[in-house]
Design an enzyme around this catalytic site. Sequence first.
Site, PDB file in Angstrom:
ATOM      1  NE  ARG A  17      -2.311 -14.839   2.790  1.00 57.40           N
ATOM      2  CZ  ARG A  17      -2.680 -13.706   2.210  1.00 57.40           C
ATOM      3  NH1 ARG A  17      -2.127 -13.333   1.072  1.00 57.40           N
ATOM      4  NH2 ARG A  17      -3.580 -12.927   2.777  1.00 57.40           N
ATOM      5  CE1 TYR A 104      -8.136  -4.147   5.133  1.00 56.28           C
ATOM      6  CE2 TYR A 104      -6.288  -4.092   3.624  1.00 56.28           C
ATOM      7  CZ  TYR A 104      -7.647  -4.054   3.840  1.00 56.28           C
ATOM      8  OH  TYR A 104      -8.509  -3.939   2.786  1.00 56.28           O
ATOM      9  N   GLY A 143      -4.783  -5.868  -4.307  1.00 62.16           N
ATOM     10  CA  GLY A 143      -5.868  -5.385  -5.144  1.00 62.16           C
ATOM     11  C   GLY A 143      -5.275  -4.396  -6.143  1.00 62.16           C
TER      12      GLY A 143
END
Length: 469
Positions: A17, A104, A143
Amino acid sequence: MDSRATVVILAAGLGTRMKSRQAKVLHQAGGRRLIEHTVDTALQIAAPERVFVVVGHQADKVREAVGARGVGFIEQGEQKGTGHAVTSGRAALAHLGGLLVIYYGDCPLIPAEVLHALVKQQSESTDAGTLVSAMLDDPTGYGRVIRDAKGSVQAVVEQRAGTPEQLAIREGNVGIYCFRADAFWKHAGELQPNNPAHEYYLTDMVEVLVRAGHSIGALRAQHPADLLGINNRVELAAADRAFRDRKVRELMLDGVTIQKPDTVSVDAQARIGIDSVIEPFAQILGATVIGENCRIGASSIVRNSTLADDVEVGAFTIVDASRLDSGARVGPYARLRMDAHVEAGAHVGNFVELKKTRLGPGAKAMHLAYLGDAAIGAGVNIGAGTITCNYDGIAKHPTRIGKGAFVGSNSTLVAPVEIGEGAYLGAGSVITDGVPADSLALGRARQVNKEGWARKRREKTHKEPLHNR
Ligand code: UD1
Ligand code: CA
Protein backbone atom coordinates in the site's frame (compact mmCIF):
# COMPACT_ATOMS: atom_id res chain seq x y z
CA MET A 1 8.70 -18.64 35.79
CA ASP A 2 11.23 -17.10 33.41
CA SER A 3 9.80 -13.67 32.57
CA ARG A 4 12.64 -12.51 30.37
CA ALA A 5 11.30 -11.17 27.09
CA THR A 6 12.45 -11.99 23.60
CA VAL A 7 11.22 -9.44 21.08
CA VAL A 8 10.36 -10.36 17.50
CA ILE A 9 9.72 -7.54 15.03
CA LEU A 10 8.08 -8.46 11.74
CA ALA A 11 9.58 -6.61 8.81
CA ALA A 12 9.63 -9.01 5.89
CA GLY A 13 6.66 -7.60 4.01
CA LEU A 14 6.71 -5.49 0.89
CA GLY A 15 4.24 -2.86 2.06
CA THR A 16 2.14 -2.92 -1.08
CA ARG A 17 0.00 0.00 0.00
CA MET A 18 3.04 2.31 0.12
CA LYS A 19 3.30 1.94 -3.68
CA SER A 20 7.06 2.14 -3.42
CA ARG A 21 10.14 0.40 -4.77
CA GLN A 22 11.48 0.57 -1.25
CA ALA A 23 10.41 -1.79 1.54
CA LYS A 24 7.93 -0.09 3.88
CA VAL A 25 10.08 -0.30 7.02
CA LEU A 26 12.88 1.61 5.24
CA HIS A 27 10.73 4.70 4.80
CA GLN A 28 11.45 7.53 7.22
CA ALA A 29 9.42 9.30 9.87
CA GLY A 30 10.88 11.72 12.41
CA GLY A 31 14.23 11.60 10.58
CA ARG A 32 14.78 7.86 10.95
CA ARG A 33 13.64 4.70 9.22
CA LEU A 34 10.60 2.98 10.65
CA ILE A 35 12.65 -0.12 11.45
CA GLU A 36 15.18 1.93 13.41
CA HIS A 37 12.40 3.30 15.60
CA THR A 38 10.83 -0.09 16.22
CA VAL A 39 14.16 -1.78 17.00
CA ASP A 40 15.20 1.02 19.37
CA THR A 41 11.94 0.61 21.26
CA ALA A 42 12.59 -3.14 21.58
CA LEU A 43 16.06 -2.43 22.96
CA GLN A 44 14.43 -0.58 25.83
CA ILE A 45 12.90 -3.82 27.10
CA ALA A 46 15.39 -6.47 25.97
CA ALA A 47 19.12 -6.92 25.35
CA PRO A 48 20.23 -7.02 21.69
CA GLU A 49 20.75 -10.79 21.79
CA ARG A 50 17.05 -11.16 22.61
CA VAL A 51 15.77 -8.90 19.83
CA PHE A 52 15.08 -10.43 16.39
CA VAL A 53 13.93 -8.84 13.17
CA VAL A 54 12.16 -10.99 10.58
CA VAL A 55 13.44 -9.93 7.18
CA GLY A 56 12.45 -10.96 3.67
CA HIS A 57 11.69 -8.26 1.14
CA GLN A 58 14.92 -6.20 0.66
CA ALA A 59 16.41 -8.17 3.55
CA ASP A 60 19.94 -6.85 2.98
CA LYS A 61 18.89 -3.24 3.23
CA VAL A 62 16.83 -3.86 6.36
CA ARG A 63 19.77 -5.72 7.96
CA GLU A 64 22.04 -2.83 7.05
CA ALA A 65 19.65 -0.28 8.56
CA VAL A 66 19.73 -1.81 12.06
CA GLY A 67 22.57 -4.38 12.03
CA ALA A 68 24.92 -2.12 13.99
CA ARG A 69 22.59 -2.39 16.98
CA GLY A 70 23.61 -6.02 17.46
CA VAL A 71 20.15 -7.54 17.03
CA GLY A 72 19.50 -10.93 15.39
CA PHE A 73 17.75 -11.60 12.09
CA ILE A 74 15.36 -14.28 10.89
CA GLU A 75 14.93 -14.90 7.18
CA GLN A 76 11.41 -15.40 5.92
CA GLY A 77 12.01 -16.64 2.40
CA GLU A 78 8.48 -16.30 1.16
CA GLN A 79 5.98 -13.93 2.76
CA LYS A 80 3.22 -16.33 3.74
CA GLY A 81 1.72 -14.21 6.50
CA THR A 82 2.50 -12.78 9.93
CA GLY A 83 2.16 -16.18 11.65
CA HIS A 84 4.53 -17.74 9.15
CA ALA A 85 6.96 -14.86 9.75
CA VAL A 86 7.27 -15.77 13.42
CA THR A 87 7.40 -19.55 12.91
CA SER A 88 10.23 -19.03 10.40
CA GLY A 89 12.28 -18.24 13.49
CA ARG A 90 11.46 -21.41 15.41
CA ALA A 91 15.07 -22.64 15.35
CA ALA A 92 16.44 -19.35 16.70
CA LEU A 93 13.63 -18.59 19.14
CA ALA A 94 11.93 -21.68 20.57
CA HIS A 95 14.72 -22.59 23.00
CA LEU A 96 14.87 -19.10 24.54
CA GLY A 97 11.82 -19.65 26.79
CA GLY A 98 10.38 -16.82 28.88
CA LEU A 99 8.06 -14.40 27.14
CA LEU A 100 7.71 -13.77 23.45
CA VAL A 101 6.85 -10.17 22.59
CA ILE A 102 5.84 -9.72 18.96
CA TYR A 103 4.95 -6.57 17.06
CA TYR A 104 5.18 -5.15 13.59
CA GLY A 105 8.01 -3.12 12.13
CA ASP A 106 5.56 -0.58 10.73
CA CYS A 107 4.55 0.81 14.16
CA PRO A 108 7.32 3.33 14.87
CA LEU A 109 5.53 5.35 17.55
CA ILE A 110 5.01 2.59 20.11
CA PRO A 111 6.12 3.97 23.49
CA ALA A 112 8.35 1.61 25.49
CA GLU A 113 5.91 2.05 28.42
CA VAL A 114 3.27 0.11 26.50
CA LEU A 115 5.68 -2.81 26.08
CA HIS A 116 6.60 -2.65 29.77
CA ALA A 117 2.92 -2.64 30.77
CA LEU A 118 2.19 -5.54 28.42
CA VAL A 119 5.04 -7.68 29.77
CA LYS A 120 4.03 -6.83 33.33
CA GLN A 121 0.38 -7.78 32.78
CA GLN A 122 1.38 -11.04 31.07
CA SER A 123 3.90 -12.06 33.73
CA GLU A 124 1.35 -11.47 36.50
CA SER A 125 -1.39 -13.52 34.82
CA THR A 126 -2.07 -17.18 34.06
CA ASP A 127 -3.00 -16.36 30.47
CA ALA A 128 -1.04 -17.96 27.65
CA GLY A 129 -0.78 -14.59 25.99
CA THR A 130 -1.87 -10.96 26.10
CA LEU A 131 -2.61 -8.67 23.20
CA VAL A 132 -2.96 -4.91 23.08
CA SER A 133 -6.34 -3.70 21.89
CA ALA A 134 -7.88 -0.29 21.35
CA MET A 135 -11.33 1.17 20.85
CA LEU A 136 -11.07 2.68 17.39
CA ASP A 137 -13.40 5.23 15.82
CA ASP A 138 -12.75 3.59 12.49
CA PRO A 139 -11.41 0.06 12.88
CA THR A 140 -11.36 -0.61 9.13
CA GLY A 141 -8.34 -2.71 8.21
CA TYR A 142 -7.69 -3.86 11.77
CA GLY A 143 -8.29 -7.30 13.17
CA ARG A 144 -11.34 -7.26 15.49
CA VAL A 145 -11.11 -8.64 19.01
CA ILE A 146 -13.88 -11.20 19.52
CA ARG A 147 -14.97 -11.78 23.13
CA ASP A 148 -17.49 -14.24 24.57
CA ALA A 149 -20.50 -13.31 26.77
CA LYS A 150 -18.25 -13.15 29.84
CA GLY A 151 -15.84 -10.82 28.05
CA SER A 152 -13.00 -13.32 27.57
CA VAL A 153 -11.00 -12.94 24.39
CA GLN A 154 -11.82 -15.76 21.98
CA ALA A 155 -10.26 -14.80 18.68
CA VAL A 156 -9.03 -12.03 16.40
CA VAL A 157 -10.83 -11.85 13.09
CA GLU A 158 -9.19 -10.11 10.16
CA GLN A 159 -10.99 -7.51 8.07
CA ARG A 160 -11.05 -9.77 5.02
CA ALA A 161 -12.44 -12.75 6.93
CA GLY A 162 -14.96 -11.04 9.21
CA THR A 163 -18.74 -11.35 9.11
CA PRO A 164 -20.72 -8.06 9.10
CA GLU A 165 -21.47 -8.51 12.84
CA GLN A 166 -17.80 -9.06 13.61
CA LEU A 167 -16.76 -6.09 11.51
CA ALA A 168 -19.15 -3.90 13.52
CA ILE A 169 -16.92 -4.45 16.58
CA ARG A 170 -14.84 -1.36 17.36
CA GLU A 171 -12.24 -3.05 19.55
CA GLY A 172 -9.29 -3.43 17.22
CA ASN A 173 -6.15 -5.56 17.48
CA VAL A 174 -3.31 -3.07 17.66
CA GLY A 175 -0.76 -5.73 16.74
CA ILE A 176 1.41 -5.98 19.86
CA TYR A 177 1.44 -9.34 21.62
CA CYS A 178 3.15 -11.05 24.52
CA PHE A 179 2.92 -14.88 24.63
CA ARG A 180 4.28 -17.43 27.03
CA ALA A 181 6.98 -18.87 24.78
CA ASP A 182 6.37 -22.49 25.79
CA ALA A 183 2.63 -22.32 24.99
CA PHE A 184 3.28 -20.41 21.77
CA TRP A 185 5.80 -22.86 20.36
CA LYS A 186 3.82 -25.90 21.51
CA HIS A 187 0.84 -24.79 19.40
CA ALA A 188 2.36 -22.65 16.63
CA GLY A 189 2.28 -25.64 14.26
CA GLU A 190 -1.51 -25.61 14.41
CA LEU A 191 -1.82 -22.36 12.40
CA GLN A 192 -3.61 -22.97 9.10
CA PRO A 193 -3.87 -20.72 6.04
CA ASN A 194 -7.63 -21.19 5.86
CA ASN A 195 -8.63 -17.62 5.07
CA PRO A 196 -9.35 -15.74 1.84
CA ALA A 197 -5.69 -14.60 1.59
CA HIS A 198 -4.28 -18.14 2.17
CA GLU A 199 -1.89 -16.69 4.74
CA TYR A 200 -0.76 -17.97 8.11
CA TYR A 201 -2.14 -15.27 10.40
CA LEU A 202 -0.35 -14.59 13.67
CA THR A 203 -3.70 -13.37 14.98
CA ASP A 204 -5.06 -16.93 14.65
CA MET A 205 -2.77 -17.95 17.54
CA VAL A 206 -5.42 -16.45 19.83
CA GLU A 207 -8.03 -18.94 18.65
CA VAL A 208 -5.49 -21.79 18.56
CA LEU A 209 -4.50 -21.22 22.20
CA VAL A 210 -8.11 -20.76 23.35
CA ARG A 211 -9.03 -24.03 21.62
CA ALA A 212 -6.15 -25.71 23.49
CA GLY A 213 -7.77 -24.63 26.76
CA HIS A 214 -5.72 -21.48 27.47
CA SER A 215 -7.00 -18.00 28.19
CA ILE A 216 -5.83 -14.85 26.42
CA GLY A 217 -5.75 -11.43 28.06
CA ALA A 218 -6.11 -7.98 26.53
CA LEU A 219 -4.50 -4.71 27.50
CA ARG A 220 -6.63 -1.74 26.45
CA ALA A 221 -4.42 1.01 25.07
CA GLN A 222 -5.04 4.51 26.44
CA HIS A 223 -3.58 6.39 23.47
CA PRO A 224 -4.21 4.26 20.40
CA ALA A 225 -2.86 6.99 18.08
CA ASP A 226 0.69 6.04 19.16
CA LEU A 227 0.21 2.40 18.27
CA LEU A 228 -1.24 2.46 14.82
CA GLY A 229 0.62 0.81 11.99
CA ILE A 230 1.70 2.66 8.89
CA ASN A 231 0.34 1.19 5.69
CA ASN A 232 0.36 4.13 3.27
CA ARG A 233 2.01 7.50 2.82
CA VAL A 234 -0.83 9.42 4.46
CA GLU A 235 -0.21 7.44 7.64
CA LEU A 236 3.54 7.90 7.17
CA ALA A 237 3.09 11.69 7.14
CA ALA A 238 0.93 11.49 10.26
CA ALA A 239 3.64 9.50 12.08
CA ASP A 240 6.26 11.98 10.97
CA ARG A 241 4.17 14.81 12.37
CA ALA A 242 3.71 12.94 15.64
CA PHE A 243 7.49 12.49 16.02
CA ARG A 244 8.14 16.16 15.26
CA ASP A 245 5.48 17.22 17.75
CA ARG A 246 7.01 15.02 20.45
CA LYS A 247 10.48 16.38 19.80
CA VAL A 248 9.66 20.10 19.73
CA ARG A 249 7.52 19.70 22.83
CA GLU A 250 10.38 18.00 24.64
CA LEU A 251 12.77 20.80 23.57
CA MET A 252 10.42 23.57 24.62
CA LEU A 253 9.96 21.97 28.05
CA ASP A 254 13.77 21.81 28.24
CA GLY A 255 14.20 25.55 27.66
CA VAL A 256 14.36 26.09 23.91
CA THR A 257 12.11 28.75 22.34
CA ILE A 258 10.46 27.41 19.21
CA GLN A 259 8.42 29.87 17.19
CA LYS A 260 5.41 28.40 15.38
CA PRO A 261 6.42 24.91 16.49
CA ASP A 262 4.07 23.19 14.06
CA THR A 263 6.26 24.44 11.19
CA VAL A 264 9.61 23.38 12.67
CA SER A 265 11.24 19.95 12.11
CA VAL A 266 13.79 18.63 14.57
CA ASP A 267 15.11 15.09 14.19
CA ALA A 268 15.08 12.79 17.20
CA GLN A 269 18.88 12.74 17.70
CA ALA A 270 19.37 16.52 17.52
CA ARG A 271 20.30 18.40 20.70
CA ILE A 272 19.65 22.10 21.39
CA GLY A 273 20.84 24.10 24.41
CA ILE A 274 18.70 26.37 26.59
CA ASP A 275 17.68 29.87 25.51
CA SER A 276 18.27 29.08 21.88
CA VAL A 277 15.55 30.38 19.57
CA ILE A 278 14.33 28.42 16.57
CA GLU A 279 12.42 30.52 14.06
CA PRO A 280 9.52 29.26 11.92
CA PHE A 281 10.12 26.61 9.25
CA ALA A 282 13.64 25.80 10.42
CA GLN A 283 14.80 22.19 9.98
CA ILE A 284 17.35 20.77 12.38
CA LEU A 285 18.33 17.39 11.07
CA GLY A 286 20.49 14.36 11.80
CA ALA A 287 23.04 14.40 14.61
CA THR A 288 23.11 18.20 14.93
CA VAL A 289 24.21 19.68 18.23
CA ILE A 290 23.32 23.32 18.93
CA GLY A 291 24.64 25.11 22.00
CA GLU A 292 22.97 27.62 24.28
CA ASN A 293 21.64 31.02 23.30
CA CYS A 294 21.82 30.39 19.55
CA ARG A 295 19.34 31.60 16.96
CA ILE A 296 18.37 29.53 13.93
CA GLY A 297 16.69 31.74 11.35
CA ALA A 298 13.44 31.13 9.55
CA SER A 299 13.53 28.42 6.87
CA SER A 300 17.15 27.48 7.57
CA ILE A 301 18.35 23.89 7.37
CA VAL A 302 21.03 22.67 9.76
CA ARG A 303 22.12 19.07 9.17
CA ASN A 304 24.73 16.95 10.97
CA SER A 305 26.47 20.07 12.24
CA THR A 306 27.87 21.33 15.52
CA LEU A 307 27.14 24.85 16.73
CA ALA A 308 28.74 26.21 19.91
CA ASP A 309 27.00 28.78 22.13
CA ASP A 310 25.83 32.21 20.91
CA VAL A 311 25.84 31.27 17.25
CA GLU A 312 23.47 33.02 14.87
CA VAL A 313 22.25 31.40 11.67
CA GLY A 314 20.30 33.90 9.56
CA ALA A 315 17.17 33.05 7.62
CA PHE A 316 17.30 30.79 4.55
CA THR A 317 20.74 29.41 5.33
CA ILE A 318 21.97 25.85 4.85
CA VAL A 319 24.56 24.44 7.23
CA ASP A 320 25.54 20.88 6.34
CA ALA A 321 28.20 18.74 8.06
CA SER A 322 29.89 21.88 9.33
CA ARG A 323 31.10 23.49 12.55
CA LEU A 324 30.41 26.95 13.94
CA ASP A 325 32.31 28.18 16.97
CA SER A 326 30.94 30.50 19.61
CA GLY A 327 29.72 33.87 18.45
CA ALA A 328 29.87 32.93 14.77
CA ARG A 329 27.26 34.54 12.53
CA VAL A 330 26.23 33.13 9.18
CA GLY A 331 23.53 34.08 6.69
CA PRO A 332 20.94 35.08 5.78
CA TYR A 333 21.17 33.10 2.52
CA ALA A 334 24.52 31.43 3.17
CA ARG A 335 25.54 27.86 2.39
CA LEU A 336 28.10 25.93 4.43
CA ARG A 337 28.95 22.37 3.55
CA MET A 338 31.45 19.51 3.72
CA ASP A 339 33.32 20.34 6.86
CA ALA A 340 33.18 24.10 6.69
CA HIS A 341 34.42 25.59 9.95
CA VAL A 342 33.55 29.11 11.01
CA GLU A 343 35.68 30.00 14.02
CA ALA A 344 34.77 32.18 16.98
CA GLY A 345 33.20 35.49 16.08
CA ALA A 346 33.67 35.08 12.34
CA HIS A 347 30.89 36.29 10.03
CA VAL A 348 29.54 34.89 6.79
CA GLY A 349 26.97 37.01 4.98
CA ASN A 350 24.46 36.60 2.20
CA PHE A 351 25.12 34.47 -0.86
CA VAL A 352 28.41 33.16 0.44
CA GLU A 353 29.26 29.47 0.02
CA LEU A 354 31.90 27.74 2.13
CA LYS A 355 33.03 24.24 1.20
CA LYS A 356 35.76 22.46 3.19
CA THR A 357 36.90 25.90 4.28
CA ARG A 358 38.05 27.22 7.63
CA LEU A 359 37.30 30.85 8.35
CA GLY A 360 39.56 31.99 11.22
CA PRO A 361 38.43 33.85 14.33
CA GLY A 362 36.87 37.21 13.58
CA ALA A 363 37.29 36.84 9.80
CA LYS A 364 34.55 38.17 7.54
CA ALA A 365 33.10 37.15 4.18
CA MET A 366 29.97 39.26 4.06
CA HIS A 367 28.68 39.12 0.49
CA LEU A 368 28.58 36.94 -2.64
CA ALA A 369 31.60 34.66 -2.46
CA TYR A 370 32.68 31.08 -3.10
CA LEU A 371 35.36 29.86 -0.72
CA GLY A 372 36.33 26.23 -1.32
CA ASP A 373 39.25 24.19 0.08
CA ALA A 374 40.57 27.31 1.77
CA ALA A 375 42.27 28.00 5.09
CA ILE A 376 41.57 31.61 5.98
CA GLY A 377 43.35 33.18 8.93
CA ALA A 378 42.08 35.27 11.80
CA GLY A 379 40.66 38.69 11.02
CA VAL A 380 40.85 38.32 7.24
CA ASN A 381 38.39 40.38 5.23
CA ILE A 382 37.05 38.71 2.11
CA GLY A 383 35.54 41.27 -0.26
CA ALA A 384 32.27 40.86 -2.11
CA GLY A 385 32.48 38.60 -5.12
CA THR A 386 35.67 36.78 -4.13
CA ILE A 387 36.07 33.37 -5.75
CA THR A 388 38.56 30.64 -4.95
CA CYS A 389 39.17 28.74 -8.20
CA ASN A 390 39.81 25.47 -6.42
CA TYR A 391 39.15 23.12 -9.32
CA ASP A 392 41.18 22.89 -12.52
CA GLY A 393 38.91 20.36 -14.18
CA ILE A 394 40.91 17.43 -12.84
CA ALA A 395 41.81 18.02 -9.20
CA LYS A 396 40.95 20.30 -6.27
CA HIS A 397 43.63 22.65 -4.92
CA PRO A 398 43.97 24.59 -1.66
CA THR A 399 44.05 28.32 -1.02
CA ARG A 400 45.75 29.74 2.09
CA ILE A 401 45.19 33.26 3.28
CA GLY A 402 47.35 34.47 6.19
CA LYS A 403 45.84 36.30 9.14
CA GLY A 404 44.90 39.92 8.79
CA ALA A 405 45.00 39.87 4.98
CA PHE A 406 42.55 42.01 2.98
CA VAL A 407 41.07 40.46 -0.15
CA GLY A 408 39.59 43.19 -2.35
CA SER A 409 36.19 42.78 -3.92
CA ASN A 410 35.86 40.58 -6.97
CA SER A 411 39.20 38.89 -6.46
CA THR A 412 39.81 35.59 -8.19
CA LEU A 413 42.25 33.31 -6.38
CA VAL A 414 43.54 30.59 -8.70
CA ALA A 415 44.54 27.67 -6.46
CA PRO A 416 46.93 26.39 -5.35
CA VAL A 417 47.90 29.79 -4.05
CA GLU A 418 49.08 31.31 -0.80
CA ILE A 419 48.48 34.86 0.42
CA GLY A 420 50.84 35.99 3.17
CA GLU A 421 49.77 37.54 6.47
CA GLY A 422 48.65 41.14 6.29
CA ALA A 423 48.81 41.23 2.48
CA TYR A 424 46.41 43.42 0.49
CA LEU A 425 44.83 42.31 -2.80
CA GLY A 426 43.51 45.06 -5.04
CA ALA A 427 39.86 44.74 -6.07
CA GLY A 428 39.25 42.80 -9.26
CA SER A 429 42.60 41.00 -9.15
CA VAL A 430 43.20 37.59 -10.66
CA ILE A 431 45.78 36.10 -8.33
CA THR A 432 47.74 33.20 -9.79
CA ASP A 433 51.00 33.53 -7.85
CA GLY A 434 51.71 33.59 -4.15
CA VAL A 435 51.65 37.00 -2.42
CA PRO A 436 54.29 37.75 0.22
CA ALA A 437 53.20 38.96 3.66
CA ASP A 438 52.35 42.65 4.03
CA SER A 439 52.56 43.40 0.29
CA LEU A 440 50.03 44.78 -2.17
CA ALA A 441 49.11 42.56 -5.11
CA LEU A 442 47.40 43.92 -8.21
CA GLY A 443 46.47 41.38 -10.83
CA ARG A 444 44.47 43.46 -13.29
CA ALA A 445 44.98 45.80 -16.25
CA ARG A 446 45.80 49.40 -15.39
CA GLN A 447 42.93 51.82 -16.02
CA VAL A 448 43.21 54.28 -18.96
CA ASN A 449 41.06 57.48 -19.11
CA LYS A 450 40.57 59.18 -22.51
CA GLU A 451 39.18 62.62 -21.77
CA GLY A 452 36.38 63.90 -24.00
CA TRP A 453 36.19 60.63 -25.95
CA ALA A 454 32.52 59.92 -25.18
CA ARG A 455 31.32 63.42 -25.98
CA LYS A 456 33.11 63.51 -29.35
CA ARG A 457 31.68 60.15 -30.33
CA ARG A 458 28.18 61.30 -29.54
CA GLU A 459 28.53 64.47 -31.59
CA LYS A 460 29.84 62.51 -34.54
CA THR A 461 27.28 59.71 -34.66
CA HIS A 462 24.02 61.10 -33.23
CA LYS A 463 22.69 64.57 -33.91
CA GLU A 464 19.69 64.20 -31.51
CA PRO A 465 19.98 64.01 -27.72
CA LEU A 466 20.31 60.50 -26.21
CA HIS A 467 16.89 60.32 -24.56
CA ASN A 468 14.94 60.79 -27.81
CA ARG A 469 16.30 57.62 -29.40
C1 UD1 B 1 -1.98 -6.80 11.03
C2 UD1 B 1 -2.84 -7.77 11.84
C3 UD1 B 1 -4.13 -7.07 12.24
C4 UD1 B 1 -3.81 -5.82 13.01
C5 UD1 B 1 -2.88 -4.91 12.24
C6 UD1 B 1 -2.40 -3.79 13.11
C7 UD1 B 1 -2.36 -10.04 11.03
C8 UD1 B 1 -2.82 -11.17 10.22
N1 UD1 B 1 -3.14 -8.96 11.08
O1 UD1 B 1 -2.65 -6.52 9.82
O2 UD1 B 1 -4.94 -7.92 13.02
O3 UD1 B 1 -5.01 -5.14 13.34
O4 UD1 B 1 -1.70 -5.62 11.78
O5 UD1 B 1 -1.55 -2.91 12.44
O6 UD1 B 1 -1.31 -10.15 11.64
N2 UD1 B 1 4.99 -9.30 7.56
C9 UD1 B 1 6.02 -10.21 7.49
N3 UD1 B 1 5.83 -11.34 6.78
C10 UD1 B 1 4.66 -11.65 6.16
C11 UD1 B 1 3.60 -10.71 6.24
C12 UD1 B 1 3.80 -9.54 6.97
O7 UD1 B 1 7.10 -9.99 8.04
O8 UD1 B 1 4.59 -12.72 5.53
C13 UD1 B 1 5.21 -8.05 8.33
C14 UD1 B 1 5.09 -6.81 7.48
O9 UD1 B 1 6.36 -6.42 7.00
C15 UD1 B 1 4.51 -5.78 8.44
C16 UD1 B 1 3.81 -6.60 9.49
O10 UD1 B 1 4.20 -7.95 9.31
O11 UD1 B 1 5.51 -5.01 9.06
C17 UD1 B 1 2.28 -6.48 9.43
O12 UD1 B 1 1.83 -6.84 8.14
P1 UD1 B 1 0.64 -6.07 7.46
O13 UD1 B 1 0.40 -6.68 6.15
O14 UD1 B 1 0.87 -4.61 7.52
O15 UD1 B 1 -0.57 -6.46 8.44
P2 UD1 B 1 -1.96 -5.74 8.55
O16 UD1 B 1 -2.80 -6.07 7.38
O17 UD1 B 1 -1.77 -4.32 8.86
CA1 CA C 1 0.11 -2.94 9.04
